[in-house]
Design a protein around this motif. Structure first.
Motif, PDB file in Angstrom:
ATOM      1  N   LEU A 232       0.864  -1.181   0.000  1.00 41.64           N
ATOM      2  CA  LEU A 232       0.000   0.000   0.000  1.00 41.64           C
ATOM      3  C   LEU A 232       0.899   1.229   0.000  1.00 41.64           C
ATOM      4  O   LEU A 232       1.692   1.423   0.928  1.00 41.64           O
ATOM      5  CB  LEU A 232      -0.887  -0.034   1.240  1.00 41.64           C
ATOM      6  N   LEU A 233       0.785   2.045  -1.048  1.00 43.09           N
ATOM      7  CA  LEU A 233       1.689   3.177  -1.220  1.00 43.09           C
ATOM      8  C   LEU A 233       0.930   4.467  -1.465  1.00 43.09           C
ATOM      9  O   LEU A 233      -0.154   4.465  -2.060  1.00 43.09           O
ATOM     10  CB  LEU A 233       2.655   2.942  -2.388  1.00 43.09           C
TER      11      LEU A 233
ATOM     12  N   LYS B  53      -3.681   6.431   3.654  1.00 42.08           N
ATOM     13  CA  LYS B  53      -3.247   5.052   3.902  1.00 42.08           C
ATOM     14  C   LYS B  53      -3.640   4.586   5.302  1.00 42.08           C
ATOM     15  O   LYS B  53      -4.179   3.482   5.474  1.00 42.08           O
ATOM     16  CB  LYS B  53      -1.727   4.922   3.736  1.00 42.08           C
ATOM     17  N   THR B  54      -3.349   5.404   6.305  1.00 45.88           N
ATOM     18  CA  THR B  54      -3.650   5.001   7.683  1.00 45.88           C
ATOM     19  C   THR B  54      -5.154   4.852   7.881  1.00 45.88           C
ATOM     20  O   THR B  54      -5.618   3.899   8.524  1.00 45.88           O
ATOM     21  CB  THR B  54      -3.075   6.021   8.682  1.00 45.88           C
TER      22      THR B  54
ATOM     23  N   MET C 189      -6.230   1.579   6.327  1.00 49.03           N
ATOM     24  CA  MET C 189      -5.864   0.421   7.140  1.00 49.03           C
ATOM     25  C   MET C 189      -6.760   0.289   8.363  1.00 49.03           C
ATOM     26  O   MET C 189      -7.133  -0.819   8.760  1.00 49.03           O
ATOM     27  CB  MET C 189      -4.391   0.526   7.553  1.00 49.03           C
TER      28      MET C 189
ATOM     29  N   GLN D 293       2.748   1.860  13.050  1.00 47.45           N
ATOM     30  CA  GLN D 293       4.131   2.123  12.666  1.00 47.45           C
ATOM     31  C   GLN D 293       5.078   2.186  13.859  1.00 47.45           C
ATOM     32  O   GLN D 293       6.167   1.621  13.832  1.00 47.45           O
ATOM     33  CB  GLN D 293       4.212   3.437  11.879  1.00 47.45           C
TER      34      GLN D 293
ATOM     35  N   ASP E  48       1.828  -1.171   9.163  1.00 49.34           N
ATOM     36  CA  ASP E  48       2.050   0.225   8.779  1.00 49.34           C
ATOM     37  C   ASP E  48       3.537   0.543   8.857  1.00 49.34           C
ATOM     38  O   ASP E  48       4.111   0.622   9.947  1.00 49.34           O
ATOM     39  CB  ASP E  48       1.261   1.150   9.718  1.00 49.34           C
ATOM     40  N   GLU E  49       4.183   0.669   7.697  1.00 47.76           N
ATOM     41  CA  GLU E  49       5.601   1.009   7.589  1.00 47.76           C
ATOM     42  C   GLU E  49       6.469   0.122   8.501  1.00 47.76           C
ATOM     43  O   GLU E  49       7.244   0.624   9.330  1.00 47.76           O
ATOM     44  CB  GLU E  49       5.816   2.485   7.946  1.00 47.76           C
TER      45      GLU E  49
ATOM     46  N   ALA F 153       1.994  -1.191   4.315  1.00 48.65           N
ATOM     47  CA  ALA F 153       2.092   0.188   3.863  1.00 48.65           C
ATOM     48  C   ALA F 153       3.562   0.586   3.858  1.00 48.65           C
ATOM     49  O   ALA F 153       4.289   0.316   4.819  1.00 48.65           O
ATOM     50  CB  ALA F 153       1.306   1.112   4.792  1.00 48.65           C
ATOM     51  N   THR F 154       4.015   1.194   2.775  1.00 48.03           N
ATOM     52  CA  THR F 154       5.413   1.572   2.658  1.00 48.03           C
ATOM     53  C   THR F 154       5.567   2.736   1.690  1.00 48.03           C
ATOM     54  O   THR F 154       4.722   2.949   0.812  1.00 48.03           O
ATOM     55  CB  THR F 154       6.263   0.377   2.187  1.00 48.03           C
ATOM     56  N   HIS F 155       6.648   3.514   1.866  1.00 50.97           N
ATOM     57  CA  HIS F 155       7.029   4.533   0.887  1.00 50.97           C
ATOM     58  C   HIS F 155       8.127   4.019  -0.039  1.00 50.97           C
ATOM     59  O   HIS F 155       8.529   4.712  -0.969  1.00 50.97           O
ATOM     60  CB  HIS F 155       7.529   5.797   1.596  1.00 50.97           C
TER      61      HIS F 155
END
Length: 279
Positions: A42-43, A50-51, A54, A94, A171-172, A202-204
């Motif tokens: 998820l980007l 994103k949060t 989720m 996160q 999350d990250e 979820a990631t950048h």
């Protein structure tokens, strides 16, 4: 000819929207399925939703519009419905310090299963399995405040894994980890997937998403694009609209193919190390 039948999503948001109090809609008209057995990245830029997405998927937020489905049935937000959802879907935030609260790792990881009302032998078995899956069995009795950042990350994930979820949302999870810590975490996630857990991350890090994920969801101002990770994350315009850097692997693969060094059917290298070893 038999046409493959798409599996029923484990979890699905249907026409979902959400707005925080006194604010504009963060998400609107979202149709978002999580397919069983897949790794989904998820980007999107900070503030893209994103949060919120989720938390909607895990039951932490209730959509203002639309529905959340679990196994094809609409989720009820009464106690029994939420308990059923949280047995199936677990979210790990996160910052592990927002999740860890017990005095020791074992106490923290056992908290969720104990609150399910499980018998003591079952709780212990789940804790043992979760600690082993995250490679932190040796930390069982360690005070949580004495853990390193990477250890705290894995302990927080172990607490979710002990709930035996079918879907694990992270999350990250690699943020703030050194390269060795990232690889150890990815190995742990690979083990969880092999055991049947569907993982959403979820990631950048677009390169990580290309290397790790089967599917990707990119949040842009125009909505959410969902598709195969290696195809979707090779679209530079889509990535730019989401405030993301172009992925290394698709760019190198395209360059190799343009020079006739890689056939269209052959997957390209996913890491610099793989490129160095490639012939």
């Amino acid at each position: 000819m038999n046409v493959p039948v798409e599996p029923e999503p484990l979890v699905r948001l249907a026409g979902a929207g959400y707005a925080y109090e006194d604010g504009p809609a963060v998400l609107s008209g979202v149709d978002f399925p999580i397919a069983p057995g897949r790794a989904l990245a998820l980007l999107g830029r900070n503030g893209s939703g994103k949060t919120t997405l989720m938390r909607l998927l895990s039951g932490g937020l209730r959509p203002d519009a639309g529905e959340l489905h679990l196994d094809g049935a609409v989720v009820s937000y009464h106690r029994a419905g939420l308990t059923r959802l949280r047995k199936a879907v677990q979210l790990v935030v996160q910052d592990p310090d927002d999740q860890l609260f017990a005095a020791s790792v074992e106490q923290d990881v056992s908290f969720g299963p104990m609150n399910l009302g499980l018998a003591a032998p079952e709780v212990r078995a789940r804790v043992d399995a979760a600690l082993a899956a995250l490679d932190i069995t040796a930390l069982r009795d360690r005070p949580t405040h004495l853990l390193s950042y990477g250890q705290r990350k894995r302990a927080a994930i172990a607490g979710a894994v002990a709930m035996a979820p079918r879907v694990l949302i992270l999350d990250e999870p690699t943020a703030g980890l050194d390269p060795d810590g990232q690889e150890r975490l990815l190995e742990a996630l690979a083990g969880l997937r092999a055991a049947g857990t569907t993982v959403v991350m979820a990631t950048h890090d677009v390169d990580l998403a290309v290397r790790w994920a089967d599917d990707a969801a990119v949040l842009t101002p125009a909505g959410i694009r969902l598709g195969p990770a290696r195809t979707l994350l090779a679209d530079p315009e889509l990535l730019a609209s989401a405030g993301l850097r172009a992925a290394w692997s698709p760019a190198v693969t395209a360059l190799l193919r343009a020079h006739g060094l890689l056939s269209p059917q052959t997957p390209g290298p996913t890491t610099p190390e793989a490129l160095a070893a490639w012939r």
